[in-house]
Each structure stands twice: as C-alpha cells, then as structure tokens.
Design a protein around this motif. Structure first.
Motif, PDB file in Angstrom:
ATOM      1  N   GLY A  93       0.762  -1.256   0.148  1.00 25.42           N
ATOM      2  CA  GLY A  93       0.079   0.150   0.043  1.00 25.42           C
ATOM      3  C   GLY A  93       0.981   1.218   0.052  1.00 25.42           C
ATOM      4  N   ASN A  94       0.194   2.392   0.178  1.00 26.76           N
ATOM      5  CA  ASN A  94       0.865   3.409  -0.117  1.00 26.76           C
ATOM      6  C   ASN A  94       0.569   4.444   1.301  1.00 26.76           C
ATOM      7  N   PHE A  95       1.352   4.561   2.235  1.00 26.42           N
ATOM      8  CA  PHE A  95       1.397   5.242   3.473  1.00 26.42           C
ATOM      9  C   PHE A  95       1.192   6.844   3.533  1.00 26.42           C
ATOM     10  N   SER A  96       1.945   7.323   2.294  1.00 25.34           N
ATOM     11  CA  SER A  96       1.940   8.744   2.183  1.00 25.34           C
ATOM     12  C   SER A  96       0.223   9.094   1.698  1.00 25.34           C
ATOM     13  N   GLN A  97      -0.058   8.324   0.553  1.00 30.69           N
ATOM     14  CA  GLN A  97      -1.211   8.782   0.150  1.00 30.69           C
ATOM     15  C   GLN A  97      -2.459   8.685   1.002  1.00 30.69           C
ATOM     16  N   LYS A  98      -2.299   7.435   1.727  1.00 31.02           N
ATOM     17  CA  LYS A  98      -3.492   7.058   2.387  1.00 31.02           C
ATOM     18  C   LYS A  98      -3.940   8.062   3.640  1.00 31.02           C
ATOM     19  N   TYR A  99      -2.678   8.489   4.201  1.00 29.15           N
ATOM     20  CA  TYR A  99      -3.016   9.368   5.269  1.00 29.15           C
ATOM     21  C   TYR A  99      -2.455  10.934   5.039  1.00 29.15           C
ATOM     22  N   GLY A 100      -2.311  11.422   3.777  1.00 34.95           N
ATOM     23  CA  GLY A 100      -1.929  12.746   3.565  1.00 34.95           C
ATOM     24  C   GLY A 100      -0.475  13.235   3.991  1.00 34.95           C
ATOM     25  N   VAL A 101       0.347  12.373   4.158  1.00 28.93           N
ATOM     26  CA  VAL A 101       1.662  12.523   4.556  1.00 28.93           C
ATOM     27  C   VAL A 101       2.851  12.989   3.562  1.00 28.93           C
ATOM     28  N   GLY A 102       3.478  14.219   3.742  1.00 30.67           N
ATOM     29  CA  GLY A 102       4.155  14.864   2.845  1.00 30.67           C
ATOM     30  C   GLY A 102       5.758  14.965   3.375  1.00 30.67           C
ATOM     31  N   SER A 103       6.611  15.801   3.018  1.00 30.90           N
ATOM     32  CA  SER A 103       7.905  15.903   3.284  1.00 30.90           C
ATOM     33  C   SER A 103       8.277  17.325   3.281  1.00 30.90           C
ATOM     34  N   GLY A 104       9.455  17.574   4.082  1.00 30.28           N
ATOM     35  CA  GLY A 104      10.094  18.732   4.100  1.00 30.28           C
ATOM     36  C   GLY A 104      10.362  19.264   5.440  1.00 30.28           C
ATOM     37  N   ASN A 105      10.763  20.513   5.538  1.00 29.30           N
ATOM     38  CA  ASN A 105      11.325  20.844   6.932  1.00 29.30           C
ATOM     39  C   ASN A 105      10.307  21.162   7.923  1.00 29.30           C
TER      40      ASN A 105
END
Length: 303
Positions: free
Chosen positions: A283-295
């Motif tokens: 599955g895709n954790f970032s997509q499922k929970y709306g998690v992004g990246s950056g400072n």
C-alpha cells in the motif's frame, strides 16, 4: 652515462609523484547529472551533449531529473542518498537553480571523501557537506569555464556553465585548481530539524518520501530509535504533524520487512539508509494518510 640515466629517471619519478601523489581525489572520467528539468523536453539531452562535446571518454550517468521544480532540499537529499555509493573522483552536476542568473555563486565542492559537486551554492550542498565533509570549495570562473558563445544566455547555466565545467573537470581537461578561486570551506545550508531523544520520546523530521511506493522516510537513525528499547514485533506509537497540525496518530508494528505483516497493514521499519520509515505492505502510506515531506513535517515516536 649510468649516473645520468639514474638522475633522469629520478627526476621523472619526482614529476610523476607531484602529478599523481594524493591522486585519490583525482576526477575519474565519471560524470553524474541531477536536475529538476524532467525529461519532457531537450534540456537534459543538451547538457549531456555539451559534456560529450568536451570529451568522448567521459562516462555519463544520472541520479534523477525528477526533482520537484525548485525543490532545493530534495536535491540535497537525493545527492547524499546516492553519492556515497560512487567511487572517489566522481563528478556530480546538480542543477536545481530557481535563482539562475542572480548573484548566487556557482561552485565546485570537493568533499573529504574525494567526490566533486558542481552546482549553484543555494543549499543543494547542505547534506553532502554535513555527511561527506568539506575538503575545499572553489567558485567557477565563468570567463574560462563557460561554453563558448553562451555569454548572452542567462537562464540555462546547467548547460552553459555546470555541464561544461563538470565535463572539463571529469575529463581532466582542467584541474580542480583551474575551476576558479578558492573560497572559505563552507556552503549555504538549509536549516532543518535534526532528530533527537527527549523525555522518552524520539523526535524527528520527514526529509523525503520514497515516492514510488509512498513510504515515509524520517531522519531518525537506529541509535536514536534504540532509546525506546523496543523489539521487532512490538507496536510503536506514532504521531505525524505538519507545523502545528496533526496528520496521523496511531500504532504501527515494528518489523524488519513488509512481508512480516498482512497485506494492507502499516509498519515501521528501517529503510536502506538505516533510517526509521513508515509504510504499508502493498500500500501507500503517504497517500492514504496525506503525509508529505520537508522541513515543516515532524514525527514523534513513543513506546
């Protein structure tokens, strides 16, 4: 006659030593490109064409050309994710340059590990400098190290300056000294939240995503994680936030690999860089929970 020959060969040996002693850091004819240009047009091809025109002996490769537009931080991460696996002497050209044509410096960094990085000094070198060390920095002299008849071009330094200089350095057409004047041993750095252990909590940031699969990579290493005294198979309490806003809160199973849990179940694991990460088996954790990246993305782990 014997003495003369002996003196002659001794002199040759001295010359060769000056040329080659300490040559662990000499460029090795390998040139590796990175950019945010994408592959929809001819920009990347133009850079490679310039490099090939400098020398046909250069071996040309890529890190990626899919850095999100203007994302200097991601450029910094992808370099340090990749460069340590290349031999000393490899020359990297990284062009993520929203300030093209402005007063930002064009530099070449030689790291303590013997790798060269040709790039605008705009934060791209943040993580490379920190993790691979700074041996020396030189500013590119654009009078001598610029593609011929490109002086009126102000918006494609990747082709006209960086690819050209990188190829000249990689092919040994110029020495590192001939890049340009020596600068202080420092580079522009992007501030970011370093991971730490505090009052029973491991706190970190999310510098990058494993884009293809949606896994969430953090900057928490195993030494910090071990403060939680968890065993493989235990559940971890995880909180993810962006700024002051909570995005995810829940338990995940600490595992060695995705197949240790049923399909669709969330996991916490250590990625190939040995940094704590979040994912979902198939599955895709970032997509499922709306998690992004950056400072501005934070993660907190507790028992």
């Amino acid at each position: 006659m014997y003495k003369k020959l002996t003196s002659f060969f001794a002199a040759i040996a001295i010359i060769l030593c000056f040329a080659g002693c300490g040559s662990d850091h000499a460029p090795n004819y390998t040139l590796v490109f990175q950019s945010d240009f994408g592959l929809k047009d001819g920009a990347v091809s133009a850079m490679k064409g310039v490099a090939s025109g400098v020398s046909k002996e250069i071996r040309i490769y890529d890190v990626t050309h899919e850095i999100p537009a203007y994302n200097i931080w991601e450029a910094s991460f992808r370099l340090v994710q990749t460069a340590p696996y290349w031999p000393a002497g490899t020359v990297f050209v990284s062009v993520v340059d929203p300030g093209v044509g402005t007063e930002r410096k064009s530099v070449v960094l030689l790291t303590e590990t013997g790798h060269y990085f040709v790039t605008p000094d705009n934060g791209t070198l943040t993580l490379v400098a920190e993790q691979m060390g700074i041996k020396e920095v030189r500013e590119i002299d654009e009078v001598t190290n610029r593609r011929k008849n490109s002086e009126e071009s102000y918006t494609f330094h990747g082709r006209d300056v960086y690819a050209f200089t990188g190829a000249r350095l990689a092919s040994r057409a110029i020495s590192f000294v001939e890049v340009g004047s020596k600068l202080p041993a420092e580079v522009v750095k992007i501030p970011y939240q370093k991971a730490r252990f505090e009052n029973g909590h491991v706190l970190g940031s999310i510098p990058i995503l494993d884009i293809q699969y949606g896994n969430v990579w953090t900057n928490i290493d195993r030494k910090l994680f071990d403060n939680l005294k968890l065993k493989v198979g235990d559940d971890i309490n995880v909180q993810v936030s962006k700024g002051d806003s909570g995005v995810f809160k829940g338990k995940v199973r600490y595992v060695n690999t995705f197949g240790d849990v049923p399909e669709g179940k969330s996991v916490g694991y250590f990625n190939s860089l040995l940094q704590f990460s979040l994912g979902i088996n198939m599955g895709n954790f970032s997509q499922k929970y709306g998690v992004g990246s950056g400072n501005d993305w934070r993660i907190e782990l507790t028992r």
